[in-house]
Design a protein around this motif. Structure first.
Motif, mmCIF file in Angstrom:
data_model
loop_
_atom_site.group_PDB
_atom_site.id
_atom_site.type_symbol
_atom_site.label_atom_id
_atom_site.label_comp_id
_atom_site.label_asym_id
_atom_site.label_seq_id
_atom_site.Cartn_x
_atom_site.Cartn_y
_atom_site.Cartn_z
ATOM 1 N N UNK A 1 -8.394 -22.251 20.607
ATOM 2 C CA UNK A 1 -8.138 -21.025 19.854
ATOM 3 C C UNK A 1 -6.967 -20.248 20.457
ATOM 4 N N UNK A 2 -6.952 -20.154 21.794
ATOM 5 C CA UNK A 2 -5.869 -19.419 22.440
ATOM 6 C C UNK A 2 -4.509 -20.027 22.095
ATOM 7 N N UNK A 3 -4.435 -21.355 22.131
ATOM 8 C CA UNK A 3 -3.145 -21.995 21.862
ATOM 9 C C UNK A 3 -2.749 -21.893 20.398
ATOM 10 N N UNK A 4 -3.736 -21.949 19.509
ATOM 11 C CA UNK A 4 -3.394 -21.765 18.099
ATOM 12 C C UNK A 4 -2.807 -20.379 17.891
ATOM 13 N N UNK A 5 -3.385 -19.407 18.607
ATOM 14 C CA UNK A 5 -2.945 -18.024 18.443
ATOM 15 C C UNK A 5 -1.599 -17.773 19.122
ATOM 16 N N UNK A 6 -1.474 -18.190 20.389
ATOM 17 C CA UNK A 6 -0.308 -17.788 21.178
ATOM 18 C C UNK A 6 0.807 -18.832 21.234
ATOM 19 N N UNK A 7 0.490 -20.088 21.044
ATOM 20 C CA UNK A 7 1.531 -21.122 21.052
ATOM 21 C C UNK A 7 2.007 -21.393 19.637
ATOM 22 N N UNK A 8 1.057 -21.661 18.753
ATOM 23 C CA UNK A 8 1.441 -21.940 17.366
ATOM 24 C C UNK A 8 1.664 -20.651 16.597
ATOM 25 N N UNK A 9 1.260 -19.538 17.200
ATOM 26 C CA UNK A 9 1.435 -18.209 16.607
ATOM 27 C C UNK A 9 0.836 -18.114 15.211
ATOM 28 N N UNK A 10 -0.333 -18.738 15.033
ATOM 29 C CA UNK A 10 -1.030 -18.617 13.749
ATOM 30 C C UNK A 10 -1.716 -17.255 13.694
ATOM 31 N N UNK A 11 -1.842 -16.705 12.475
ATOM 32 C CA UNK A 11 -2.517 -15.430 12.310
ATOM 33 C C UNK A 11 -4.023 -15.594 12.431
ATOM 34 N N UNK A 12 -4.712 -14.467 12.668
ATOM 35 C CA UNK A 12 -6.172 -14.515 12.834
ATOM 36 C C UNK A 12 -6.854 -15.148 11.626
ATOM 37 N N UNK A 13 -6.408 -14.759 10.436
ATOM 38 C CA UNK A 13 -7.048 -15.274 9.220
ATOM 39 C C UNK A 13 -6.950 -16.788 9.135
ATOM 40 N N UNK A 14 -5.750 -17.281 9.446
ATOM 41 C CA UNK A 14 -5.499 -18.716 9.375
ATOM 42 C C UNK A 14 -6.412 -19.468 10.355
ATOM 43 N N UNK A 15 -6.536 -18.946 11.567
ATOM 44 C CA UNK A 15 -7.367 -19.608 12.576
ATOM 45 C C UNK A 15 -8.832 -19.584 12.150
ATOM 46 N N UNK A 16 -9.283 -18.423 11.657
ATOM 47 C CA UNK A 16 -10.681 -18.316 11.217
ATOM 48 C C UNK A 16 -10.965 -19.311 10.100
ATOM 49 N N UNK A 17 -9.993 -19.454 9.201
ATOM 50 C CA UNK A 17 -10.183 -20.372 8.084
ATOM 51 C C UNK A 17 -10.245 -21.812 8.583
#
Lengths: 213, 71
Positions: free
Chosen positions: A159-175
């Motif tokens: 989750x951390x890498x999706x957020x901070x490396x791939x810079x995905x938004x919260x909604x996208x990660x939750x989905x």
């Protein structure tokens, strides 16, 4: 980011073939990509595949990149897409485990940081990180950073890498991971607590840093 | 507000805008707590480092570095 097929700039064949025929550069780039992909995917085969595809795709069009740094940035952006695809695919195959079985482990970690009244244990109170901007550029620092990332529980690292490396938004990660927003916040919070703790102990408060430039 | 709640909000602040009540109680806590003030700055450093890492910060090859470090 330049388009793969950008034709607005005349490629510089000399510079491009320079970068590509420089085995040190390609080796370095490849191992960096692998490290990144392995951390993200936690699977050697999937990581190899993603890196291979990204490199082949990039090198086909590498003629448009006169500078190595531009080429590197571009290859990494392709790799991020490959990893995101791979994660999406895997997500369909593996059921999401919500907060996972690390709950107890997390509780122990939190109890080590905070007293029962929720304030810092004296020894765990965050210290002032002096001059991180000037000092974080060295190879040694990135190795420590790598090790700290590797030390995260799998779900938190993902989750951390999706957020901070791939810079995905919260909604996208939750989905993608079928998480609630509240769960996402808890996971990110715990990942940051752990990373912060690890960096502080292994780098910023470590006596060895003084001899590193 | 205690440190656990403050640090949780400092993390969430990177994901969503805090409410006015959250902002005020956080500000009050930070005024009194140097540990959480440090934590607050570190959250921003952590984000900057992660992005630097993802953009290939660690990938400078040995040869390139030697080139750059030449006097």
């Amino acid at each position: 980011m330049p388009e793969p097929n950008a034709t607005t700039e005349t490629p510089d064949p000399v510079a491009a073939s320079d970068s590509l025929s420089d085995p040190d550069f390609i080796d370095g780039l490849r191992s960096q990509m692998l490290r990144f992909a392995r951390l993200q995917l936690r699977d050697d085969h999937l990581a190899e595949d993603a890196v291979q595809e990204a490199l082949v795709g990039a090198l086909k069009n590498a003629g448009s990149f006169a500078r190595k740094s531009a080429l590197r940035t571009w290859v990494f952006s392709i790799l991020k897409h490959k990893i995101a695809d791979s994660l999406r695919y895997r997500q369909r195959v593996i059921a999401s485990s919500e907060l996972g079985d690390g709950e107890l482990q997390d509780q122990v970690f939190m109890d080590a940081l905070f007293k029962t009244n929720g304030h810092w244990h004296r020894a765990e109170r965050p210290s002032h990180w002096t001059g991180p901007q000037g000092r974080v550029q060295s190879d040694h620092f990135w190795r420590v950073f790598d090790a700290c990332l590797n030390g995260l529980p799998e779900r938190q690292a993902q989750v951390f890498m999706m957020r901070e490396f791939l810079e995905l938004g919260s909604d996208e990660i939750c989905r993608q991971l079928a998480l609630s927003t509240a769960n996402l916040h808890v996971i990110l919070y715990r990942a940051r607590l752990r990373l912060r703790e690890c960096l502080e102990n292994s780098w910023f408060n470590s006596p060895a840093t003084d001899v590193q430039k | 507000m205690n440190c656990k709640q403050a640090t949780s909000l400092l993390s969430q602040r990177q994901e969503r805008p805090l409410t006015q009540v959250e902002r005020l109680s956080l500000r009050f806590h930070l005024m009194m707590c140097s540990g959480c003030r440090n934590f607050s700055r570190q959250m921003e450093s952590l984000r900057a480092m992660s992005r630097g890492y993802a953009k290939g910060g660690a990938s400078t090859t040995h040869a390139e570095r030697e080139q750059r470090d030449k006097p």
